[in-house]
Scaffold this motif. Structure first.
Motif, PDB file in Angstrom:
ATOM      1  N   ARG A 202      89.798  79.604 -31.604  1.00  0.00           N
ATOM      2  CA  ARG A 202      91.108  80.005 -32.417  1.00  0.00           C
ATOM      3  C   ARG A 202      91.805  78.423 -32.392  1.00  0.00           C
ATOM      4  N   ARG A 203      91.837  77.589 -31.309  1.00  0.00           N
ATOM      5  CA  ARG A 203      92.295  76.464 -31.132  1.00  0.00           C
ATOM      6  C   ARG A 203      91.785  75.473 -30.424  1.00  0.00           C
ATOM      7  N   LEU A 204      91.626  74.312 -30.437  1.00  0.00           N
ATOM      8  CA  LEU A 204      91.318  73.146 -29.405  1.00  0.00           C
ATOM      9  C   LEU A 204      92.358  72.473 -28.988  1.00  0.00           C
ATOM     10  N   VAL A 205      92.528  72.355 -27.557  1.00  0.00           N
ATOM     11  CA  VAL A 205      93.367  71.678 -26.894  1.00  0.00           C
ATOM     12  C   VAL A 205      92.752  70.418 -26.182  1.00  0.00           C
ATOM     13  N   TYR A 206      93.320  69.390 -26.380  1.00  0.00           N
ATOM     14  CA  TYR A 206      92.778  67.992 -25.645  1.00  0.00           C
ATOM     15  C   TYR A 206      93.852  67.744 -24.725  1.00  0.00           C
ATOM     16  N   CYS A 207      93.614  67.380 -23.378  1.00  0.00           N
ATOM     17  CA  CYS A 207      94.628  67.190 -22.349  1.00  0.00           C
ATOM     18  C   CYS A 207      94.120  65.749 -21.813  1.00  0.00           C
ATOM     19  N   ASN A 208      94.914  64.694 -22.374  1.00  0.00           N
ATOM     20  CA  ASN A 208      94.458  63.194 -22.096  1.00  0.00           C
ATOM     21  C   ASN A 208      92.964  63.255 -22.267  1.00  0.00           C
ATOM     22  N   ALA A 209      92.481  63.600 -23.278  1.00  0.00           N
ATOM     23  CA  ALA A 209      91.073  63.675 -23.467  1.00  0.00           C
ATOM     24  C   ALA A 209      90.390  62.741 -24.375  1.00  0.00           C
ATOM     25  N   PHE A 210      89.103  62.523 -24.278  1.00  0.00           N
ATOM     26  CA  PHE A 210      88.359  61.703 -25.147  1.00  0.00           C
ATOM     27  C   PHE A 210      88.244  62.496 -26.595  1.00  0.00           C
ATOM     28  N   VAL A 211      88.375  61.903 -27.660  1.00  0.00           N
ATOM     29  CA  VAL A 211      88.282  62.320 -28.878  1.00  0.00           C
ATOM     30  C   VAL A 211      87.216  61.365 -29.815  1.00  0.00           C
ATOM     31  N   ALA A 212      86.030  61.824 -30.006  1.00  0.00           N
ATOM     32  CA  ALA A 212      85.000  61.159 -30.423  1.00  0.00           C
ATOM     33  C   ALA A 212      84.518  61.578 -31.950  1.00  0.00           C
ATOM     34  N   ASN A 213      84.128  60.617 -32.869  1.00  0.00           N
ATOM     35  CA  ASN A 213      83.569  60.902 -34.250  1.00  0.00           C
ATOM     36  C   ASN A 213      81.902  61.027 -33.904  1.00  0.00           C
ATOM     37  N   ASN A 214      81.165  61.514 -34.769  1.00  0.00           N
ATOM     38  CA  ASN A 214      79.742  61.692 -34.771  1.00  0.00           C
ATOM     39  C   ASN A 214      79.331  60.046 -34.462  1.00  0.00           C
ATOM     40  N   GLY A 215      78.239  60.234 -33.507  1.00  0.00           N
ATOM     41  CA  GLY A 215      77.799  58.915 -33.263  1.00  0.00           C
ATOM     42  C   GLY A 215      78.601  57.989 -32.149  1.00  0.00           C
ATOM     43  N   GLU A 216      79.534  58.491 -31.787  1.00  0.00           N
ATOM     44  CA  GLU A 216      80.463  57.835 -30.447  1.00  0.00           C
ATOM     45  C   GLU A 216      80.043  58.288 -29.007  1.00  0.00           C
ATOM     46  N   ALA A 217      79.870  57.439 -28.210  1.00  0.00           N
ATOM     47  CA  ALA A 217      80.036  57.978 -26.802  1.00  0.00           C
ATOM     48  C   ALA A 217      81.442  57.508 -26.161  1.00  0.00           C
ATOM     49  N   ILE A 218      81.486  57.740 -24.671  1.00  0.00           N
ATOM     50  CA  ILE A 218      82.741  57.307 -24.110  1.00  0.00           C
ATOM     51  C   ILE A 218      82.620  55.925 -23.797  1.00  0.00           C
ATOM     52  N   THR A 219      81.204  55.464 -23.337  1.00  0.00           N
ATOM     53  CA  THR A 219      81.320  53.841 -23.656  1.00  0.00           C
ATOM     54  C   THR A 219      81.623  53.181 -24.504  1.00  0.00           C
ATOM     55  N   ASP A 220      81.771  53.879 -25.910  1.00  0.00           N
ATOM     56  CA  ASP A 220      82.309  53.220 -27.016  1.00  0.00           C
ATOM     57  C   ASP A 220      83.939  52.977 -27.084  1.00  0.00           C
ATOM     58  N   LEU A 221      84.377  54.088 -26.223  1.00  0.00           N
ATOM     59  CA  LEU A 221      86.089  54.234 -26.509  1.00  0.00           C
ATOM     60  C   LEU A 221      86.791  53.906 -25.294  1.00  0.00           C
ATOM     61  N   VAL A 222      86.198  53.066 -24.331  1.00  0.00           N
ATOM     62  CA  VAL A 222      86.974  52.686 -23.074  1.00  0.00           C
ATOM     63  C   VAL A 222      86.511  50.954 -23.356  1.00  0.00           C
ATOM     64  N   PRO A 223      87.155  50.213 -22.718  1.00  0.00           N
ATOM     65  CA  PRO A 223      86.997  48.787 -22.596  1.00  0.00           C
ATOM     66  C   PRO A 223      85.594  48.530 -21.938  1.00  0.00           C
ATOM     67  N   PRO A 224      85.144  47.369 -22.562  1.00  0.00           N
ATOM     68  CA  PRO A 224      83.576  47.028 -22.161  1.00  0.00           C
ATOM     69  C   PRO A 224      83.306  46.749 -20.766  1.00  0.00           C
ATOM     70  N   TYR A 225      84.418  46.537 -19.801  1.00  0.00           N
ATOM     71  CA  TYR A 225      84.026  46.056 -18.438  1.00  0.00           C
ATOM     72  C   TYR A 225      84.154  47.555 -17.695  1.00  0.00           C
ATOM     73  N   TYR A 226      84.781  48.460 -18.222  1.00  0.00           N
ATOM     74  CA  TYR A 226      84.912  49.891 -17.683  1.00  0.00           C
ATOM     75  C   TYR A 226      83.561  50.343 -16.722  1.00  0.00           C
ATOM     76  N   PRO A 227      82.317  50.527 -17.710  1.00  0.00           N
ATOM     77  CA  PRO A 227      81.334  51.171 -16.713  1.00  0.00           C
ATOM     78  C   PRO A 227      80.810  50.164 -15.617  1.00  0.00           C
ATOM     79  N   GLY A 228      81.180  48.892 -15.678  1.00  0.00           N
ATOM     80  CA  GLY A 228      80.888  47.988 -14.299  1.00  0.00           C
ATOM     81  C   GLY A 228      81.918  48.314 -13.251  1.00  0.00           C
ATOM     82  N   LEU A 229      83.022  49.038 -13.363  1.00  0.00           N
ATOM     83  CA  LEU A 229      83.681  49.198 -12.514  1.00  0.00           C
ATOM     84  C   LEU A 229      83.375  50.534 -11.390  1.00  0.00           C
TER      85      LEU A 229
END
Length: 237
Positions: free
Chosen positions: A92-119
């Motif tokens: 009925r409805r989608l609710v995003y709570c401080n959530a990642f919103v991706a388009n086709n072909g995007e991963a979380i690692t594409d949506l965060v600063p490049p240094y984040y995974p290294g932390l």
């Protein structure tokens, strides 16, 4: 009253959303808090995004839920977008709570600063763990130390593949005809402002309802009552 399915964030299980769900049930709503594949006890940590999406699709199908308000917190946003793409007729409805919103072909690692995974702390089993200093300062910055430590002790390693797998969507979120809402916790520091959940990622939803509330990324621990109220506000017709 409405039916809600609450999809948890990385390093969490559905159990962490139960205090929120209990308050919503007390108000008369039907609320479910399933745990994603890869986060359940004994799950392998090589689980990917598609397996997490499928676990919620299967939950909706097996439980025969329809007219569902489907919420995703943080990385759960990746999951609910995929679910909406697969079974829009159940939602009925989608609710995003401080959530990642991706388009086709995007991963979380594409949506965060490049240094984040290294932390993050990587395990030999394909998992990643969140170091306590990052949790304390960026995720649960509205809690006292004892609350932050107790909450941290409940987290479990996250399959790293769920961060690197790219979304596979026929329709991007902005083009989805389902109603959408975004809850923005205004003291959330899990992402720096240039990559912020709102307004940077929320803008990818197209038309959406915005509900803003004070608090950190982890209101399920620090203020479940206010989070429950916000979810109901976001889910109303």
């Amino acid at each position: 009253m409405s039916t809600y399915v609450l999809v948890h964030a990385a390093w969490h299980t559905g159990t962490e959303l139960e205090p929120v769900a209990a308050l919503m049930r007390a108000a008369g709503h039907q609320v479910f808090t399933p745990t994603l594949a890869g986060n359940r006890p004994g799950d392998v940590k090589t689980t990917g995004l598609e397996e997490q999406v499928r676990s919620i699709v299967d939950f909706l199908t097996d439980t025969d839920l329809n007219d569902v308000i489907l919420l995703g917190h943080s990385s759960g946003g990746m999951v609910i977008t995929g679910v909406a793409d697969r079974v829009p007729h159940r939602i009925r409805r989608l609710v995003y709570c401080n959530a990642f919103v991706a388009n086709n072909g995007e991963a979380i690692t594409d949506l965060v600063p490049p240094y984040y995974p290294g932390l993050l702390t990587k395990g030999d089993d394909g998992s990643i763990a969140l170091p306590f200093p990052i949790w304390r300062e960026a995720y649960i910055n509205d809690a006292d130390f004892e609350t932050a430590q107790r909450a941290y002790d409940r987290l479990n390693p996250q399959p790293f593949k769920t961060f690197t797998d790219k979304a596979v969507l026929r329709t991007n979120p902005a083009e989805m005809t389902l109603p959408k809402s975004f809850i923005n916790c205004t003291e959330d520091m899990a992402l720096p402002h240039g990559f912020a959940f709102h307004p940077v990622l929320s803008a990818k939803l197209g038309l959406f309802r915005l509900v803003q509330i004070p608090g950190s990324h982890e209101l399920c621990f620090t203020n479940p009552a206010r989070l429950a109220q916000a979810i109901v506000e976001a889910g109303r017709d």
